[in-house]
Design a protein around this motif. Structure first.
Motif, PDB file in Angstrom:
ATOM      1  N   LEU A 123      10.203  12.239   4.473  1.00  0.00           N
ATOM      2  CA  LEU A 123      11.552  12.473   3.996  1.00  0.00           C
ATOM      3  C   LEU A 123      11.810  11.820   2.789  1.00  0.00           C
ATOM      4  N   THR A 124      10.821  10.769   2.322  1.00  0.00           N
ATOM      5  CA  THR A 124      10.956   9.996   1.144  1.00  0.00           C
ATOM      6  C   THR A 124       9.933  10.154   0.165  1.00  0.00           C
ATOM      7  N   GLN A 125      10.216   9.931  -0.951  1.00  0.00           N
ATOM      8  CA  GLN A 125       9.099   9.598  -2.122  1.00  0.00           C
ATOM      9  C   GLN A 125       8.625   8.388  -1.861  1.00  0.00           C
ATOM     10  N   ASN A 126       9.298   7.577  -1.167  1.00  0.00           N
ATOM     11  CA  ASN A 126       8.783   5.860  -1.294  1.00  0.00           C
ATOM     12  C   ASN A 126       7.960   6.065   0.050  1.00  0.00           C
ATOM     13  N   LYS A 127       6.609   5.848  -0.218  1.00  0.00           N
ATOM     14  CA  LYS A 127       5.842   6.063   1.036  1.00  0.00           C
ATOM     15  C   LYS A 127       4.930   4.474   1.191  1.00  0.00           C
ATOM     16  N   PRO A 156      -7.908   0.158  -5.715  1.00  0.00           N
ATOM     17  CA  PRO A 156      -6.407   0.655  -5.676  1.00  0.00           C
ATOM     18  C   PRO A 156      -5.702   0.420  -4.472  1.00  0.00           C
ATOM     19  N   ASN A 157      -4.369   1.230  -4.314  1.00  0.00           N
ATOM     20  CA  ASN A 157      -3.746   0.470  -3.122  1.00  0.00           C
ATOM     21  C   ASN A 157      -3.330   2.047  -2.375  1.00  0.00           C
ATOM     22  N   GLU A 158      -3.784   3.035  -2.500  1.00  0.00           N
ATOM     23  CA  GLU A 158      -3.678   4.340  -1.848  1.00  0.00           C
ATOM     24  C   GLU A 158      -4.388   4.430  -0.757  1.00  0.00           C
ATOM     25  N   ILE A 159      -3.732   4.438   0.581  1.00  0.00           N
ATOM     26  CA  ILE A 159      -4.439   4.622   1.961  1.00  0.00           C
ATOM     27  C   ILE A 159      -4.529   6.034   2.179  1.00  0.00           C
ATOM     28  N   ASN A 160      -5.598   6.783   2.266  1.00  0.00           N
ATOM     29  CA  ASN A 160      -5.527   8.186   2.594  1.00  0.00           C
ATOM     30  C   ASN A 160      -5.583   8.294   4.071  1.00  0.00           C
ATOM     31  N   PHE A 215       0.804  -1.270   0.202  1.00  0.00           N
ATOM     32  CA  PHE A 215       0.019  -0.020  -0.139  1.00  0.00           C
ATOM     33  C   PHE A 215       1.058   1.330   0.021  1.00  0.00           C
ATOM     34  N   ILE A 216       0.223   2.289  -0.337  1.00  0.00           N
ATOM     35  CA  ILE A 216       0.706   3.725  -0.344  1.00  0.00           C
ATOM     36  C   ILE A 216       0.237   4.520   0.736  1.00  0.00           C
ATOM     37  N   LEU A 217       0.934   5.076   1.657  1.00  0.00           N
ATOM     38  CA  LEU A 217       0.383   5.838   2.778  1.00  0.00           C
ATOM     39  C   LEU A 217       0.528   7.440   2.318  1.00  0.00           C
ATOM     40  N   LEU A 218      -0.555   7.724   1.901  1.00  0.00           N
ATOM     41  CA  LEU A 218      -0.774   9.384   1.580  1.00  0.00           C
ATOM     42  C   LEU A 218      -0.208  10.349   2.642  1.00  0.00           C
ATOM     43  N   GLY A 219      -0.354  10.033   3.865  1.00  0.00           N
ATOM     44  CA  GLY A 219       0.076  10.965   4.971  1.00  0.00           C
ATOM     45  C   GLY A 219      -0.793  12.295   5.069  1.00  0.00           C
ATOM     46  N   LEU A 220      -0.232  13.169   5.782  1.00  0.00           N
ATOM     47  CA  LEU A 220      -0.954  14.239   5.910  1.00  0.00           C
ATOM     48  C   LEU A 220      -1.198  15.323   4.846  1.00  0.00           C
ATOM     49  N   SER A 221      -0.170  15.361   4.134  1.00  0.00           N
ATOM     50  CA  SER A 221       0.139  16.485   2.956  1.00  0.00           C
ATOM     51  C   SER A 221       1.138  15.774   2.029  1.00  0.00           C
ATOM     52  N   SER A 222       0.916  16.259   0.722  1.00  0.00           N
ATOM     53  CA  SER A 222       1.867  15.970  -0.415  1.00  0.00           C
ATOM     54  C   SER A 222       2.719  17.194  -0.648  1.00  0.00           C
ATOM     55  N   ASN A 223       2.321  18.349   0.151  1.00  0.00           N
ATOM     56  CA  ASN A 223       3.068  19.614  -0.157  1.00  0.00           C
ATOM     57  C   ASN A 223       4.272  19.480   0.543  1.00  0.00           C
ATOM     58  N   PRO A 224       5.694  19.633  -0.294  1.00  0.00           N
ATOM     59  CA  PRO A 224       6.939  19.391   0.263  1.00  0.00           C
ATOM     60  C   PRO A 224       7.456  20.289   1.429  1.00  0.00           C
ATOM     61  N   ASP A 225       7.018  21.806   1.260  1.00  0.00           N
ATOM     62  CA  ASP A 225       7.296  22.560   2.463  1.00  0.00           C
ATOM     63  C   ASP A 225       6.320  22.100   3.753  1.00  0.00           C
ATOM     64  N   LEU A 226       5.277  21.816   3.545  1.00  0.00           N
ATOM     65  CA  LEU A 226       4.473  21.378   4.818  1.00  0.00           C
ATOM     66  C   LEU A 226       5.086  20.130   5.181  1.00  0.00           C
ATOM     67  N   GLN A 227       5.771  19.185   4.566  1.00  0.00           N
ATOM     68  CA  GLN A 227       6.007  18.045   4.939  1.00  0.00           C
ATOM     69  C   GLN A 227       7.329  18.259   5.780  1.00  0.00           C
ATOM     70  N   ILE A 228       8.178  19.291   5.589  1.00  0.00           N
ATOM     71  CA  ILE A 228       9.471  19.663   6.153  1.00  0.00           C
ATOM     72  C   ILE A 228       9.040  20.057   7.642  1.00  0.00           C
ATOM     73  N   ILE A 229       7.817  20.902   7.767  1.00  0.00           N
ATOM     74  CA  ILE A 229       7.392  21.643   8.678  1.00  0.00           C
ATOM     75  C   ILE A 229       6.647  20.382   9.918  1.00  0.00           C
TER      76      ILE A 229
END
Length: 318
Positions: free
Chosen positions: A89-93, A174-178, A15-29
């Protein structure tokens, strides 16, 4: 999507964990924020466990249960946060099917154990306030150990009841977990068959746990409040209410979001991930502060521990 052929369909193996946000700046924060919270969670809960273990004055059932609660909070947060942080920190989620099911199992194993443990702490307060003369007899060492073991057994049964129906579901895409971790609700959305049985089983399982624990907590505090109100000394009443207030705060913070997430069908709401962040990450971080800020004995013991540490370091340097 990687998979294997099963009954003319493709069975999802990751599966792919979509996480909280796909925005790179927000991901660092988010990474910096949640890393700090997790480190404070680890430090705070370890400090409570070490303080209670070292200080002989805290070797009572109440603080034994508090130490065990800190261990549960630390474990509960550790099941989700490390993977959560790595994904920032990775593109591979990606998470494998087996790892996903294992994560869901341990979330409910430890979460269920914590539900039972908070209920046990309510019973401990009931015995201490309503039957003070019999407290040491009822809550003896053997009884405390047996009660703590029973919370883990209850959590294990709850975890199997939550994970087994989900494992039976076919996942063919599909295999994307929101979500930012694997859980029954977001996984059920991805199933390619009816989820009525699994949803019903999940609600019965979670409902039984929540209703049973809430009933015991409610009955315990009904007797506690009734007893406290009969205390003539205002100082005595204040001390009794202060002892219970911390526990009631923790119960509310833990049970409230959990009931919102699990006591309904698998319908996705915009605030689900935020609520999940609160009870899996924020609450385990807050619990040490809730107990230490309101508990004079723990604060005094921590100061003594700090003095002993300084003395030890000073003697080694000399």
């Amino acid at each position: 999507m990687e998979g294997i052929a099963v009954s003319n369909k493709t069975r999802v193996t990751q599966f792919i964990l979509l996480g909280l946000s796909s925005n790179p700046d927000l991901q660092i924060i988010f990474f910096v924020l949640f890393l700090m919270i997790y480190l404070l969670t680890v430090a705070g809960n370890l400090l409570i466990m070490v303080t209670i273990y070292v200080d002989s004055q805290l070797h009572s059932p109440m603080y034994f249960f508090l130490s065990h609660l800190s261990f549960l909070d630390l474990s509960f947060s550790t099941v989700t946060v490390p993977k959560f942080l790595v994904n920032f920190l990775t593109q591979n989620k990606i998470i494998s099917f087996n790892d996903c099911i294992a994560q869901m199992f341990f979330i409910h194993f430890i979460g269920g154990a914590e539900c039972f443990h908070l209920t046990l702490m309510a019973y401990d307060r009931y015995v201490a306030i309503c039957h003070p003369l019999r407290y040491t007899t009822i809550m003896n060492r053997e009884a405390c150990l047996l009660l703590v073991v029973s919370t883990w057994v209850g959590g294990l049964i709850h975890a199997f009841g939550q994970a087994f129906p989900t494992i039976q579901l076919p996942f063919c895409g599909p295999n994307e977990i929101n979500h930012f971790f694997c859980d029954a609700h977001p996984l059920s959305v991805l199933a390619c068959s009816s989820t009525f049985f699994s949803e019903t089983a999940d609600m019965i399982n979670t409902g039984s746990l929540a209703l049973g624990c809430f009933s015991i907590v409610f009955i315990s505090y009904t007797y506690i409040i009734s007893t406290v109100l009969k205390i003539r000394s205002s100082e005595g009443r204040q001390k009794a209410f202060s002892t219970c207030a911390s526990h009631l705060t923790v119960v509310t913070l833990f049970f409230g979001p959990g009931v919102f997430i699990y006591m309904r069908p698998s319908v996705t709401f915009a605030g689900d991930k935020l609520v999940s962040v609160f009870y899996t990450i924020v609450t385990p971080w807050l619990n040490p502060f809730i107990y230490t800020l309101r508990n004079e004995k723990v604060k005094i013991a921590m100061k003594k521990l700090a003095v002993r540490k300084k003395s030890f370091l000073g003697s080694n340097m000399n």
